[in-house]
Design a protein around this motif. Structure first.
Motif, PDB file in Angstrom:
ATOM      1  N   PHE A   1       0.847  -1.196   0.000  1.00 47.73           N
ATOM      2  CA  PHE A   1       0.000   0.000   0.000  1.00 47.73           C
ATOM      3  C   PHE A   1       0.879   1.242   0.000  1.00 47.73           C
ATOM      4  CE2 PHE A   1      -1.958   3.503   2.346  1.00 47.73           C
ATOM      5  CZ  PHE A   1      -3.130   3.658   1.627  1.00 47.73           C
TER       6      PHE A   1
ATOM      7  N   CYS B   1       1.617  -4.863   4.013  1.00 51.21           N
ATOM      8  CA  CYS B   1       0.497  -5.149   4.914  1.00 51.21           C
ATOM      9  C   CYS B   1       0.724  -6.508   5.562  1.00 51.21           C
ATOM     10  CB  CYS B   1      -0.818  -5.104   4.148  1.00 51.21           C
ATOM     11  SG  CYS B   1      -1.052  -3.573   3.213  1.00 51.21           S
TER      12      CYS B   1
ATOM     13  N   CYS C   1      -4.852  -5.300   1.487  1.00 59.75           N
ATOM     14  CA  CYS C   1      -4.195  -4.464   0.481  1.00 59.75           C
ATOM     15  C   CYS C   1      -4.191  -5.231  -0.842  1.00 59.75           C
ATOM     16  CB  CYS C   1      -2.768  -4.121   0.894  1.00 59.75           C
ATOM     17  SG  CYS C   1      -2.667  -3.240   2.484  1.00 59.75           S
TER      18      CYS C   1
ATOM     19  N   CYS D   1      -7.488   0.150  -1.189  1.00 58.34           N
ATOM     20  CA  CYS D   1      -7.654  -0.755  -0.056  1.00 58.34           C
ATOM     21  C   CYS D   1      -8.810  -1.699  -0.332  1.00 58.34           C
ATOM     22  CB  CYS D   1      -7.943   0.023   1.235  1.00 58.34           C
ATOM     23  SG  CYS D   1      -6.575   1.018   1.856  1.00 58.34           S
TER      24      CYS D   1
ATOM     25  N   ALA E   1      -1.375   1.543   5.682  1.00 59.73           N
ATOM     26  CA  ALA E   1      -1.472   0.165   5.190  1.00 59.73           C
ATOM     27  C   ALA E   1      -2.883  -0.399   5.332  1.00 59.73           C
ATOM     28  CB  ALA E   1      -0.455  -0.742   5.889  1.00 59.73           C
ATOM     29  N   CYS E   2      -3.897   0.469   5.137  1.00 59.06           N
ATOM     30  CA  CYS E   2      -5.308   0.029   5.169  1.00 59.06           C
ATOM     31  C   CYS E   2      -5.660  -0.640   6.496  1.00 59.06           C
ATOM     32  CB  CYS E   2      -5.608  -0.930   4.019  1.00 59.06           C
ATOM     33  SG  CYS E   2      -5.168  -0.317   2.386  1.00 59.06           S
TER      34      CYS E   2
END
Length: 253
Positions: free
Chosen positions: A76, A88, A95, A103, A113-114
């Motif tokens: 991400f 992630c 991701c 995302c 990173a979501c």
């Protein structure tokens, strides 16, 4: 008169005159000579444009040329900083890859990173987030009530018992139980490996997350937005909070 592509740039070796061609049904940027205008000058495949200059692509990036940047699955980056890529690790499915800022469904595009769900959503299956239901707040409340009751009961038993009258078997059972919990916590580390485990081992790892104080089981996001930093702090300081509560009960009793 003709001018050299990327004249005056810091890294001219990353520039070339490019044009898009279709190879096997896939569009690709390929170098060519003799461009008719400056618009054909851009970053070579394997590099991307950042603040007016071409930079080499890093891990997790797929740079097709002319500034086109895609991210590989499990990575991400934000559209504002496409070269600052996160892996992630805890759940690669959140991701999916694609353009920077992508995302899984229901995930916040502004989180690192979501990692966070959108408001009024909780972690779901395959890295997505799903809407909170009417009873999703109950597990967190029940866990808090059970934990408080367990602490008070443990304090009551410890305060009223006679250490000299306790048998060695109770001590051995207590020590064995603590060692078992520690072992189960060590096994829970497998959940952080970037693998998609198959059942029934995946179900076992999900269960072991309880012993590592994994908060997702209690849907805390349905009560309040919990950032990854706060979530980590709670898991780390939970044992300390246990002793603080016991000391407060002892002081007030």
């Amino acid at each position: 008169a003709c001018e050299r592509c990327a004249e005056g740039k810091a890294r001219p070796e990353l520039y070339a005159t490019l044009r898009k061609v279709t190879v096997g049904g896939v569009d690709e940027w390929v170098p060519f000579e003799g461009s008719s205008g400056p618009g054909a000058c851009g970053c070579k495949p394997g590099s991307y444009e950042w603040q007016g200059e071409c930079e080499l692509c890093g891990e997790g990036m797929q740079c097709n040329g002319m500034g086109e940047v895609l991210l590989k699955p499990a990575y991400f980056a934000t559209p504002e900083q496409p070269g600052f890529v996160f892996f992630c690790r805890s759940n690669v499915l959140r991701c999916p890859g694609g353009p920077p800022g992508t995302c899984a469904e229901g995930r916040s595009l502004t989180s690192v990173a979501c990692a966070e769900c959108l408001v009024d959503m909780k972690p779901g299956v395959k890295g997505t987030c799903e809407p909170c239901g009417g009873t999703d707040y109950l597990p967190a409340i029940a866990a808090g009530a059970v934990g408080l009751f367990a602490m008070l009961a443990l304090y009551r038993i410890t305060d009223t018992s006679n250490p000299a009258a306790q048998s060695k078997s109770i001590l051995l059972v207590t020590l064995a139980g603590s060692q078992m919990v520690t072992t189960l916590q060590h096994l829970g580390v497998f959940t952080s490996f970037p693998f998609e485990w198959e059942p029934p081992f995946s179900h076992l790892l999900e269960f072991l997350g309880i012993f590592s104080f994994k908060l997702d089981y209690f849907s805390p996001d349905c009560i309040a937005q919990v950032s990854p930093t706060t979530r980590f702090s709670i898991r780390t300081l939970l044992a300390l909070a246990f002793f603080v509560v016991i000391m407060l009960v002892h002081t007030l009793s």
